[in-house]
Design a protein around this motif. Structure first.
Motif, PDB file in Angstrom:
ATOM      1  N   GLY A 233       0.794  -1.211   0.000  1.00  0.00           N
ATOM      2  CA  GLY A 233       0.000   0.000   0.000  1.00  0.00           C
ATOM      3  C   GLY A 233       0.828   1.263   0.000  1.00  0.00           C
ATOM      4  O   GLY A 233       2.012   1.259   0.342  1.00  0.00           O
ATOM      5  N   THR A 243      -1.747  10.378 -12.049  1.00  0.00           N
ATOM      6  CA  THR A 243      -1.698   9.047 -12.657  1.00  0.00           C
ATOM      7  C   THR A 243      -1.232   9.104 -14.110  1.00  0.00           C
ATOM      8  O   THR A 243      -1.399   8.139 -14.849  1.00  0.00           O
ATOM      9  CB  THR A 243      -3.088   8.384 -12.596  1.00  0.00           C
ATOM     10  OG1 THR A 243      -4.040   9.220 -13.271  1.00  0.00           O
ATOM     11  CG2 THR A 243      -3.516   8.193 -11.145  1.00  0.00           C
ATOM     12  N   TRP A 253      -3.836  -1.344  -9.475  1.00  0.00           N
ATOM     13  CA  TRP A 253      -3.201  -1.549  -8.168  1.00  0.00           C
ATOM     14  C   TRP A 253      -3.351  -0.304  -7.299  1.00  0.00           C
ATOM     15  O   TRP A 253      -3.670  -0.399  -6.113  1.00  0.00           O
ATOM     16  CB  TRP A 253      -1.720  -1.868  -8.357  1.00  0.00           C
ATOM     17  CG  TRP A 253      -1.026  -2.240  -7.082  1.00  0.00           C
ATOM     18  CD1 TRP A 253      -0.853  -3.491  -6.576  1.00  0.00           C
ATOM     19  CD2 TRP A 253      -0.431  -1.323  -6.137  1.00  0.00           C
ATOM     20  NE1 TRP A 253      -0.192  -3.427  -5.372  1.00  0.00           N
ATOM     21  CE2 TRP A 253       0.080  -2.117  -5.073  1.00  0.00           C
ATOM     22  CE3 TRP A 253      -0.282   0.046  -6.081  1.00  0.00           C
ATOM     23  CZ2 TRP A 253       0.736  -1.558  -3.984  1.00  0.00           C
ATOM     24  CZ3 TRP A 253       0.357   0.615  -4.999  1.00  0.00           C
ATOM     25  CH2 TRP A 253       0.865  -0.193  -3.956  1.00  0.00           C
ATOM     26  N   LEU A 254      -3.133   0.872  -7.897  1.00  0.00           N
ATOM     27  CA  LEU A 254      -3.224   2.110  -7.142  1.00  0.00           C
ATOM     28  C   LEU A 254      -4.623   2.284  -6.566  1.00  0.00           C
ATOM     29  O   LEU A 254      -4.792   2.703  -5.406  1.00  0.00           O
ATOM     30  CB  LEU A 254      -2.866   3.286  -8.050  1.00  0.00           C
ATOM     31  CG  LEU A 254      -2.512   4.612  -7.379  1.00  0.00           C
ATOM     32  CD1 LEU A 254      -1.214   4.480  -6.605  1.00  0.00           C
ATOM     33  CD2 LEU A 254      -2.391   5.719  -8.432  1.00  0.00           C
ATOM     34  N   ARG A 255      -5.625   1.958  -7.356  1.00  0.00           N
ATOM     35  CA  ARG A 255      -7.003   2.123  -6.895  1.00  0.00           C
ATOM     36  C   ARG A 255      -7.309   1.223  -5.707  1.00  0.00           C
ATOM     37  O   ARG A 255      -8.072   1.599  -4.814  1.00  0.00           O
ATOM     38  CB  ARG A 255      -7.958   1.825  -8.058  1.00  0.00           C
ATOM     39  CG  ARG A 255      -9.417   1.974  -7.704  1.00  0.00           C
ATOM     40  CD  ARG A 255     -10.258   2.105  -8.941  1.00  0.00           C
ATOM     41  NE  ARG A 255      -9.835   3.259  -9.743  1.00  0.00           N
ATOM     42  CZ  ARG A 255     -10.515   3.714 -10.787  1.00  0.00           C
ATOM     43  NH1 ARG A 255     -11.627   3.145 -11.155  1.00  0.00           N
ATOM     44  NH2 ARG A 255     -10.077   4.749 -11.466  1.00  0.00           N
ATOM     45  N   ALA A 258      -4.029   2.119  -2.415  1.00  0.00           N
ATOM     46  CA  ALA A 258      -3.557   3.434  -1.989  1.00  0.00           C
ATOM     47  C   ALA A 258      -4.725   4.276  -1.482  1.00  0.00           C
ATOM     48  O   ALA A 258      -5.891   4.018  -1.801  1.00  0.00           O
ATOM     49  CB  ALA A 258      -2.858   4.158  -3.136  1.00  0.00           C
ATOM     50  N   LYS A 259      -4.374   5.283  -0.687  1.00  0.00           N
ATOM     51  CA  LYS A 259      -5.380   6.191  -0.142  1.00  0.00           C
ATOM     52  C   LYS A 259      -4.747   7.559   0.067  1.00  0.00           C
ATOM     53  O   LYS A 259      -3.599   7.650   0.513  1.00  0.00           O
ATOM     54  CB  LYS A 259      -5.914   5.642   1.187  1.00  0.00           C
ATOM     55  CG  LYS A 259      -7.195   6.298   1.680  1.00  0.00           C
ATOM     56  CD  LYS A 259      -7.749   5.521   2.865  1.00  0.00           C
ATOM     57  CE  LYS A 259      -9.083   6.066   3.337  1.00  0.00           C
ATOM     58  NZ  LYS A 259      -9.629   5.260   4.464  1.00  0.00           N
ATOM     59  N   GLN A 260      -5.501   8.592  -0.286  1.00  0.00           N
ATOM     60  CA  GLN A 260      -5.025   9.966  -0.172  1.00  0.00           C
ATOM     61  C   GLN A 260      -5.762  10.681   0.958  1.00  0.00           C
ATOM     62  O   GLN A 260      -6.983  10.647   1.032  1.00  0.00           O
ATOM     63  CB  GLN A 260      -5.261  10.708  -1.498  1.00  0.00           C
ATOM     64  CG  GLN A 260      -5.315  12.230  -1.386  1.00  0.00           C
ATOM     65  CD  GLN A 260      -3.990  12.903  -1.657  1.00  0.00           C
ATOM     66  OE1 GLN A 260      -2.934  12.335  -1.424  1.00  0.00           O
ATOM     67  NE2 GLN A 260      -4.045  14.121  -2.152  1.00  0.00           N
ATOM     68  N   CYS A 279      -6.976   7.104  -6.567  1.00  0.00           N
ATOM     69  CA  CYS A 279      -7.354   6.246  -5.446  1.00  0.00           C
ATOM     70  C   CYS A 279      -8.382   6.977  -4.592  1.00  0.00           C
ATOM     71  O   CYS A 279      -8.710   8.139  -4.861  1.00  0.00           O
ATOM     72  CB  CYS A 279      -6.132   5.869  -4.608  1.00  0.00           C
ATOM     73  SG  CYS A 279      -5.284   7.297  -3.864  1.00  0.00           S
ATOM     74  N   CYS A 309      -3.540  -2.616   5.460  1.00  0.00           N
ATOM     75  CA  CYS A 309      -2.805  -3.043   4.259  1.00  0.00           C
ATOM     76  C   CYS A 309      -1.963  -4.282   4.550  1.00  0.00           C
ATOM     77  O   CYS A 309      -1.924  -5.232   3.752  1.00  0.00           O
ATOM     78  CB  CYS A 309      -1.917  -1.913   3.751  1.00  0.00           C
ATOM     79  SG  CYS A 309      -2.799  -0.539   2.992  1.00  0.00           S
TER      80      CYS A 309
END
Length: 372
Positions: A233, A243, A253-255, A258-260, A279, A309
């Protein structure tokens, strides 16, 4: 006749310590305090004298930032410096918790633009203290959860004439580039390929702030296969990444992984719209006007996400029913081929570059021409 004015000679660089300036960090409160009076630092130390207040503040920024390195090593965290690229030539240090590269789970913390390693923001460090201005509480929270931690140093890209590393923001004068860390992106890539990728850590999670998100997304872009085989993660904190030119698999994978956390005064962890980051984006709950307070505002949520994660584990097929062609859109899928693997690092002792910076090293040309 026109006479070109002479440029004034640059003033010699003077590297003061906090103690020489009469200040120190109170490790109990985390605040910067005057060693004579014991009082916490206040910006308006000299009352209405704006010039003296500003001069004192500016003089404290670099020494306070460098003192974070000492605290990482000498405090209860007992972090160990690793010279990058190695101690035989001009280098900067990154910092790892004892045995961190051999632990099952490793958290890699990458700070944003301009600051010294381990510092979220100079202004917050001096005015608010260690808790909000440095990565120390993040490191401690990860250690308490049983994770190893590696703190990168992407902005110390040059070495001054006395042999000590500096950032471009804190040093003016003749300098030598740090081989493999000439830019923040190259530093992150070098550490990933030479240290993280071949470590005994089974899974890795990244915590990035501001421009650091760009460098870590580059790892996903240019070393996709190796990256997703090791990483579970990415935490983006007020990240500046996009992106652009990520291939479909990397977008998938990013979606999923990951988290912002956005700089927003909306309730903490409430959804925030941001199509740029690729994400889920949520509010950091930062009610302050200072965006550099975002890391401390969302710290507990970030640590919980990192734990989730690691519990979830690796994502082997990010496109397996999780992302459609429509959701990818008209993205340019012209990414690079994944890089090759490296030999595993069996133990921290196997890295012969673990040293505090020592002046006077000589340059060794190992033929390095890129991080992959």
């Amino acid at each position: 006749m026109f006479i070109r004015p002479r440029k004034p000679a640059p003033e010699p660089h003077v590297r003061h310590t906090l103690s020489e300036l009469g200040y120190e960090f109170d490790l109990t409160s985390g605040k910067l305090r005057n060693t004579s009076t014991g009082e916490p630092y206040e910006y308006n130390t000299y009352g209405s004298d704006k010039k003296k207040n500003a001069e004192l503040y500016q003089s404290l920024l670099a020494p306070a930032s460098r003192d974070v390195y000492r605290i990482l090593v000498e405090s209860d965290l007992h972090m160990e410096p690793i010279a990058v690229p190695d101690s035989r030539q001009p280098h900067c240090n990154i910092y790892v918790t004892p045995g961190g590269l051999s632990q099952k789970h490793l958290v890699v913390i990458v700070t944003g633009h301009g600051v010294n390693g381990g510092v979220w923001a100079w202004n917050v460090l001096v005015k608010e203290g260690l808790r909000a201005g440095s990565v120390i509480e993040y490191v401690r929270g990860c250690v308490q959860r049983g994770y190893g931690v590696l703190v990168l140093n992407p902005n110390e890209n040059i070495v001054a004439t006395d042999g000590f590393p500096e950032t471009f923001n804190t040093y003016v004068g003749h300098s030598t580039p740090i081989h493999g860390s000439e830019t923040p992106d190259e530093h992150v890539g070098f550490v990933w390929s030479r240290i993280i990728r071949g470590s005994l850590a089974e899974t890795v999670a990244f915590v990035t702030f501001n421009t650091a998100g760009i460098a870590v997304v580059d790892l996903l872009k240019h070393d996709y296969a190796q990256f997703i085989s090791k990483s579970v993660g990415i935490v983006f904190i007020d990240s500046a990444h996009s992106t652009f030119k990520l291939e479909r698999e990397a977008l998938g994978w990013l979606r999923l992984a990951a988290k912002q956390w956005e700089n927003s005064a909306e309730p903490a962890d409430s959804l925030v719209e941001n199509d740029r980051v690729g994400c889920v984006a949520v509010s950091a709950g930062n009610s302050s006007d200072c965006r550099e307070l975002v890391p401390i505002a969302c710290m507990e949520s970030v640590l919980e996400y990192i734990s989730s994660c690691f519990e979830r584990g690796l994502i082997e097929d990010p496109l397996d029913g999780e992302i459609s062609d429509d959701s990818v859109g008209a993205v340019d899928f012209s990414g690079a081929e994944p890089g090759s693997d490296t030999d595993a690092i069996e133990d921290l002792a196997a890295i012969d570059s673990i040293q505090v910076v020592q002046p006077g090293g000589h340059v060794v040309d190992d033929g390095y021409i890129g991080w992959d």
